[in-house]
Motif scaffolding. Structure first.
Motif, mmCIF file in Angstrom:
data_model
loop_
_atom_site.group_PDB
_atom_site.id
_atom_site.type_symbol
_atom_site.label_atom_id
_atom_site.label_comp_id
_atom_site.label_asym_id
_atom_site.label_seq_id
_atom_site.Cartn_x
_atom_site.Cartn_y
_atom_site.Cartn_z
ATOM 1 N N GLY A 1 70.348 58.589 56.626
ATOM 2 C CA GLY A 1 71.513 59.369 56.440
ATOM 3 C C GLY A 1 71.390 60.986 56.270
ATOM 4 O O GLY A 1 70.335 61.323 56.238
ATOM 5 N N GLY A 2 72.418 61.623 56.414
ATOM 6 C CA GLY A 2 72.431 63.228 56.507
ATOM 7 C C GLY A 2 71.612 63.393 55.109
ATOM 8 O O GLY A 2 70.873 64.495 55.340
ATOM 9 N N THR A 3 71.891 62.972 54.130
ATOM 10 C CA THR A 3 71.458 63.319 52.857
ATOM 11 C C THR A 3 69.835 63.110 52.766
ATOM 12 O O THR A 3 69.085 63.988 52.384
ATOM 13 C CB THR A 3 72.056 62.511 51.635
ATOM 14 N N ILE B 1 68.231 65.706 55.029
ATOM 15 C CA ILE B 1 68.193 67.205 54.483
ATOM 16 C C ILE B 1 67.161 67.168 53.145
ATOM 17 O O ILE B 1 66.578 68.147 53.438
ATOM 18 C CB ILE B 1 69.668 67.575 53.820
ATOM 19 N N HIS C 1 76.490 71.463 53.143
ATOM 20 C CA HIS C 1 76.614 70.303 52.295
ATOM 21 C C HIS C 1 75.990 70.037 51.133
ATOM 22 O O HIS C 1 74.607 70.823 50.974
ATOM 23 C CB HIS C 1 76.457 69.257 53.553
ATOM 24 N N PRO D 1 79.020 72.117 62.486
ATOM 25 C CA PRO D 1 79.717 73.157 61.808
ATOM 26 C C PRO D 1 79.644 72.729 60.590
ATOM 27 O O PRO D 1 78.904 71.516 59.909
ATOM 28 C CB PRO D 1 81.157 72.989 62.206
ATOM 29 N N TYR E 1 81.086 71.390 57.021
ATOM 30 C CA TYR E 1 82.130 70.013 56.786
ATOM 31 C C TYR E 1 83.346 70.589 56.199
ATOM 32 O O TYR E 1 84.512 70.171 56.822
ATOM 33 C CB TYR E 1 81.273 69.018 55.656
ATOM 34 N N ASP F 1 72.148 72.450 60.187
ATOM 35 C CA ASP F 1 72.591 71.144 59.715
ATOM 36 C C ASP F 1 73.811 70.910 60.824
ATOM 37 O O ASP F 1 75.140 70.958 60.649
ATOM 38 C CB ASP F 1 73.082 71.226 58.242
ATOM 39 N N CYS G 1 74.465 67.532 61.095
ATOM 40 C CA CYS G 1 74.911 66.241 60.665
ATOM 41 C C CYS G 1 76.214 65.942 61.035
ATOM 42 O O CYS G 1 76.502 64.836 61.857
ATOM 43 C CB CYS G 1 74.750 66.076 59.215
ATOM 44 N N LEU G 2 77.093 66.710 61.212
ATOM 45 C CA LEU G 2 78.595 66.410 61.745
ATOM 46 C C LEU G 2 78.760 66.805 63.024
ATOM 47 O O LEU G 2 79.260 65.946 63.883
ATOM 48 C CB LEU G 2 79.633 67.369 60.926
ATOM 49 N N ASP H 1 73.363 63.354 62.355
ATOM 50 C CA ASP H 1 73.872 62.014 61.973
ATOM 51 C C ASP H 1 74.487 61.032 62.910
ATOM 52 O O ASP H 1 75.437 61.101 63.694
ATOM 53 C CB ASP H 1 75.134 62.140 60.947
ATOM 54 N N HIS I 1 75.470 57.882 62.220
ATOM 55 C CA HIS I 1 76.436 57.107 61.779
ATOM 56 C C HIS I 1 77.659 58.111 61.695
ATOM 57 O O HIS I 1 78.580 57.608 60.960
ATOM 58 C CB HIS I 1 75.989 56.342 60.345
ATOM 59 N N LYS I 2 77.704 58.949 62.218
ATOM 60 C CA LYS I 2 79.067 59.962 62.283
ATOM 61 C C LYS I 2 79.645 59.830 64.079
ATOM 62 O O LYS I 2 79.858 58.570 64.262
ATOM 63 C CB LYS I 2 78.961 61.204 61.797
HETATM 64 C C1 LIG Z 1 78.052 64.244 56.143
HETATM 65 C C2 LIG Z 1 77.183 65.260 56.242
HETATM 66 C C3 LIG Z 1 75.967 65.344 55.418
HETATM 67 C C4 LIG Z 1 75.381 63.987 54.609
HETATM 68 O O1 LIG Z 1 75.289 63.161 55.329
HETATM 69 P P1 LIG Z 1 75.386 61.630 54.660
HETATM 70 O O2 LIG Z 1 75.271 60.833 55.812
HETATM 71 O O3 LIG Z 1 76.806 61.600 54.013
HETATM 72 O O4 LIG Z 1 74.255 61.418 53.507
HETATM 73 C C5 LIG Z 1 75.351 66.743 55.467
HETATM 74 N N1 LIG Z 1 75.810 67.626 56.182
HETATM 75 C C6 LIG Z 1 77.008 67.581 56.853
HETATM 76 C C7 LIG Z 1 77.550 68.831 57.667
HETATM 77 C C8 LIG Z 1 77.558 66.373 56.871
HETATM 78 O O5 LIG Z 1 78.893 66.242 57.278
#
Ligand SMILES: *Cc1c(COP(=O)(O)O)cnc(C)c1O
Length: 454
Positions: A112-114, A117, A147, A193, A195, A220, A222-223, A254, A256-257
């Motif tokens: 996952g994102g965490t 990172i 984040h 961008p 969150y 980052d 992730c989103l 990510d 899973h987003k």
């Molecule tokens: C969701 C998110 C994260 C963390 O990801 P997880 O999958 O919740 O661990 C990090 N950075 C951004 C910008 C996010 O939207």
């Protein structure tokens, strides 16, 4: 010195719950679980604005199948499961292509994102330890909107986060960013961008700054990693944010987003394999054998890796483009409906399907309470107080109802100006004004204790 309490010396009573003596039938167990599930947030009908990314039952059933096929397999040992190694490398490669990477770009999948990172912070910390051993107290520079996974990783890895405030447009302030860099800085961060507000940090300018200071720059995504590239292709004005920008050395995205994969799937990418080398870990001293490990986890579930590959294969570029277009259509309708209310205001210039709104005239937390009473799961922001929407395909069916309920909620709060002194609004208002962070942390720790006390 305060006395250190030693809770080990007093054995307590028996734990409250034990494993049932006799196992129950599968049917019984599943029935119980379905009953418990009935109280969960209603994401299938678009009542939630975070936590679940739902692209319809057909897609959901499909990735479940892919997930189940590999549920038992373990990517800790890619040699034993070449299928998983192949899925992972192909997912990484497809993600790198999408994000402007050339063949030198290298990465891994993570849970996952965490975790992605966390690994970025570890990689650059160890990179600095190797190439800049004079740094004893490493720092990273990041926007206040970055984040919390970065704060958390810094906390775990003994790195100091140095936060940079925003401009009025809710993008990170470049002058202050420059001033925050010191001889202890080991890398820079931008969000693509962010969150909270869905605004895009000025990645090109930060890339220039990174080159000038000879520092790595992490973006980052992730989103936005699986949304911004599609929006760019569709003609939306998206400023460059990926490996096409000189100075960008790593990216997170990510699956899973907005890639609509199963949970437990993200990608971390580096400009080259020299950086990634510092992510890997090997120990040779263990009687259990030599132990090489690519990410933070030990056992790495095969399901999320397989489901991510399946999602990218089955949806394809045209599928994602269509989904992005539909998601943005709903986003525009929500933004227009919110702005039309007069009392509400969208924060900054959100670039995709994530945004926040506040009110200069009424208590927005009181509006949140009203929405919650109507069955919505509401996400509240602070500094400034605002409500957060992350739009997905699930909201095609619910956005009209949301706008109607929001209109009623705003009317109610206008007619009941004291609504902000009651309910959760009062609590959030108090928390937002708290001047004692230590006490706030203690309050939240107690709340965590309570959540996990069985
Ligand atoms: C969701 C998110 C994260 C963390 O990801 P997880 O999958 O919740 O661990 C990090 N950075 C951004 C910008 C996010 O939207």
């Amino acid at each position: 010195m305060p006395e250190v309490p030693n809770s080990n010396t007093q054995p307590g009573g028996k734990a409250k719950l034990s494993i049932p003596k006799e196992g129950l039938s599968h049917q019984q167990v599943l029935e119980t679980m379905r009953t418990y599930q009935q109280k969960d947030a209603r994401w299938q009908t678009g009542q939630t604005w975070s936590l679940v990314y739902f692209a319809g039952q057909t897609h959901s059933d499909f990735i479940k199948q892919a997930h189940n096929l590999f549920m038992a397999e373990n990517a800790l040992n890619p040699g034993a499961f070449p299928s998983l190694a192949r899925f992972e490398n192909e997912v990484v490669s497809m993600t790198a292509s999408l994000l402007g990477g050339d063949e030198a770009v290298a990465g891994t999948m993570t849970s996952g994102g965490t975790e992605s990172i966390f690994l970025v912070v570890k990689t650059y910390r160890d990179y600095a330890r190797h190439y800049r051993p004079e740094i004893k107290t490493p720092e990273i520079v990041l926007p206040v909107t970055a984040h919390p996974a970065f704060d958390k990783a810094c906390h775990y890895l003994d790195v100091i986060p140095v936060f940079v405030p925003l401009t009025d447009e809710l993008r990170v302030d470049l002058d202050k960013y420059r001033q925050a860099i010191t001889s202890n800085t080991i890398f820079l961060v931008a969000s693509a961008p962010s969150y909270p507000h869905g605004t895009l940090d000025p990645v090109e300018a930060l890339g220039q700054l990174a080159l000038e200071k000879e520092l790595p720059l992490h973006v980052d995504g992730c989103l936005g990693g699986f949304m911004l590239p599609w929006l760019k292709k569709l003609g939306y004005p998206i400023a460059p944010f990926d490996f096409s920008v000189p100075g960008v050395t790593s990216l997170t995205a990510d699956l899973h987003k907005y890639a609509y994969a199963a949970k437990g799937a993200s990608v971390v990418l580096y400009r080259n394999r020299q950086y990634r080398r510092f992510q890997f870990y090997v120990t040779t001293r263990w009687p259990g054998g030599i132990y090489p490990s690519s990410t933070a986890a030990g056992t790495r579930p095969g399901g999320p890796i397989a489901a991510a590959w399946a999602a990218l294969q089955a949806i394809g570029e045209n599928g994602y483009l269509e989904m992005a277009q539909r998601t943005m259509a709903v986003t525009q309708k929500l933004k227009a409906g919110i702005s039309a209310l007069g009392e509400l205001q969208i924060l900054g210039n959100p670039v995709m399907s994530v945004f926040a709104y506040t009110s200069p005239v009424i208590n927005i937390y009181a509006v949140a309470d009203q929405l919650e009473a109507k069955g919505w799961l509401v996400d509240r922001l602070q500094h400034p107080a605002a409500l957060h929407l992350m739009v997905t395909l699930a909201h095609e069916q619910s956005y009209e109802a949301y706008l109607n309920d929001l209109k009623e909620a705003v009317e109610f709060v206008k007619q009941h100006p004291k609504a902000g002194d009651q309910g959760k609004a009062a609590v959030y208002g108090m928390l937002a004004q708290s001047t004692d962070p230590a006490q706030l942390v203690e309050t939240m720790l107690r709340s965590l204790d309570k959540t996990y006390d069985n």
